[in-house]
Write an enzyme that holds these catalytic residues in place. Structure first.
Site, PDB file in Angstrom:
ATOM      1  N   THR A 173     114.729  76.222  10.959  1.00 46.25           N
ATOM      2  CA  THR A 173     113.457  75.306  11.110  1.00 46.25           C
ATOM      3  C   THR A 173     112.715  75.453   9.759  1.00 46.25           C
ATOM      4  OG1 THR A 173     113.329  75.804  13.487  1.00 46.25           O
ATOM      5  CG2 THR A 173     111.377  74.638  12.399  1.00 46.25           C
ATOM      6  N   LYS A 175     109.861  75.031   7.129  1.00 48.63           N
ATOM      7  CA  LYS A 175     108.804  75.847   7.243  1.00 48.63           C
ATOM      8  C   LYS A 175     107.903  75.580   5.851  1.00 48.63           C
ATOM      9  CE  LYS A 175     109.025  77.597  11.263  1.00 48.63           C
ATOM     10  NZ  LYS A 175     108.389  77.188  12.613  1.00 48.63           N
ATOM     11  N   HIS A 294     114.039  69.990  22.025  1.00 47.33           N
ATOM     12  CA  HIS A 294     113.153  70.959  21.836  1.00 47.33           C
ATOM     13  C   HIS A 294     112.318  70.852  23.212  1.00 47.33           C
ATOM     14  CE1 HIS A 294     109.898  73.456  20.559  1.00 47.33           C
ATOM     15  NE2 HIS A 294     110.357  73.751  19.640  1.00 47.33           N
TER      16      HIS A 294
END
Length: 475
Positions: A173, A175, A294
């Site tokens: 993911t 960031k 998600h």
């Protein structure tokens, strides 16, 4: 011809209020193969008998209301009502029990998770006679599950599309989850994919904000994917989050992703809603896109032990609604998840047939027939030292996703990705050679560090990081 039924119009109508258990508690009932079965954890108010509370759940989630009504006589309640057919106490709890409810299949619209949940977990959860109510599990009969498309593609088709076999897939993911410009975001995607990951991912709350509009992000991420594929010779992907404020906007983003030629899009299925998710899943199957799901907002629903809905129910709902991946906790990371419970719903996501196993929280035998499986995604607070445990717990058919565990590498994103790829390959090789990852995992990682300076640096930086808190939701 429809079956002949006796209605109240033919026997007279008597107004008034009567106990739910007189109509909806039926311990003699033999469940049918076509019934949808539910297991509720019920905590009644003081003075409310277990049978009355269980019957109230069955009534209020099917045909019942608080008083006898004249129009009951225009139909057959025996044909359409939910039935509380069994009650069992919860060990260690003084005033709590599991109520088993059977629902006739005709109560639910075909192919609609939205309608299924509106009935079973609708108004009944606010019922005053209950202190708390939790849906622990559902049995979905093949007669109902076959009305759903299910996942757009499934595990085997995804592996064939990616040409990747014999190991878990690796993801990351990006960031910080918010604040990057589209070009810098795409740069991070490229570095991670070039370093050895299979996928990178939009975080769940990356949609289309002032600092990075969705179209710009999609374009730069597609460029990053193409460049990384050309350099590595591997098929790569980035989960482009198509979640939006309207279904029309969501579909517009998915169409643009397809036009860019990317392999996968993403949706927040609980905040976006089941109707939107099912629509997107149908589009993805028709247009060759994989769909990553998600579960943002799930803990609002499933984390409390006594009230709400267990994630295994949400997992079953997702498999019916449609998704090729779904986040499922890590067991070892920063997010909630007990091992046996997690493995119970992981099997419900992946396997065709799952036997009842109360030790893992599986209340009913579930037969998915030929519905494709969903890859569980382990994500949240994991790093290279967790790789042996993750490989051992989740097996090959999974996605292991390291956000901070990639981008937090002291040498940068690509070395962070390389460290994770080396750690994974080392664990898979050790497992294939017959080594016990649960016992020898740390040794396997240390051995790999000798020929991977990237992994050695990652092991040094995260050697003290642990998330050791008690799990709230235990069996």
């Amino acid at each position: 011809m429809s079956p002949k039924t006796e209605t109240k119009a033919s026997v007279g109508f008597k107004a008034g209020v009567k106990d739910y258990r007189l109509t909806y508690y039926t311990p003699e009932y033999q469940t049918k193969d076509t019934d949808i079965l539910a297991a509720f954890r019920v905590t009644p108010q003081p003075g409310v008998p277990a049978e009355e509370a269980g019957a109230a759940v069955a009534a209020e989630s099917s045909t019942g209301t608080w008083t006898t009504v004249w129009t009951d006589g225009l139909t057959s309640l025996d044909r359409y009502k939910g039935r509380c057919y069994d009650i069992e106490p919860v060990p260690g709890e003084e005033n709590q029990f599991i109520a088993y409810v059977a629902y006739p299949l005709d109560l639910f619209e075909e192919g609609s998770v939205t309608n299924l949940f509106t009935s079973i977990v609708g108004n009944v959860f606010g019922f005053k006679a209950l202190r708390a109510l939790r849906l622990e599990d559902l049995r979905i009969p093949p007669a109902y599950s076959k009305t759903f498309q299910g996942p757009p593609h499934g595990i085997q088709v995804e592996r064939d599309k990616l040409n990747k076999y014999g190991r878990p897939l690796l993801g990351c993911t990006i960031k910080p989850k918010l604040g990057l410009s589209a070009k810098n975001y795409g740069r991070a995607v490229y570095e991670c994919l070039r370093g050895g990951l299979d996928f990178t991912k939009d975080d769940e709350n990356v949609n289309s904000q002032p600092f990075m509009r969705w179209r710009d992000r999609f374009v730069f991420c597609a460029e990053a994917i193409n460049k990384a594929q050309a350099e590595t010779g591997e098929i790569k992907g980035h989960y482009l989050n198509a979640t939006a404020g309207t279904c029309e906007e969501m579909m517009k983003r998915a169409v643009f992703a397809r036009e860019l030629g990317v392999p996968i899009v993403m949706h927040d299925y609980l905040t976006g809603g089941f109707t939107a998710n099912t629509s997107l899943a149908h589009y993805c199957r028709d247009n060759g896109l994989l769909l990553h799901i998600h579960r943002a907002m799930h803990a609002v629903i499933d984390r409390q032990r006594n009230h709400g809905m267990h994630f295994r129910v949400l997992a079953k709902a997702l498999r019916m609604s449609g998704g090729d991946h779904v986040h499922a906790g890590t067991v070892v990371g920063k997010l909630e998840g007990e091992r046996d419970v997690t493995l119970g719903f992981v099997d419900l996501l992946r396997d065709d047939f799952i036997e009842k196993d109360r030790s893992r929280g599986v209340y009913f035998t579930q037969d998915w027939v030929s519905m494709p499986g969903v890859l569980p995604v382990a994500s949240g607070g994991i790093h290279v030292w967790h790789m042996p445990a993750l490989t051992e717990i989740f097996g090959d058919d999974s996605v292991l996703q390291f956000g901070g565990g990639t981008l937090g590498h002291p040498w940068g994103n690509a070395p962070g990705a390389a460290a994770n790829r080396v750690a994974l390959e080392a664990c898979v090789q050790a497992r294939n050679e017959g080594r016990d990852l649960a016992r020898e995992g740390n040794e396997v990682i240390r051995e790999a560090c000798k020929w991977s300076p990237e992994l050695a640096a990652a092991c040094e930086i995260w050697k003290e990081i642990k998330f050791e808190f008690d799990v709230i939701d235990r069996l």
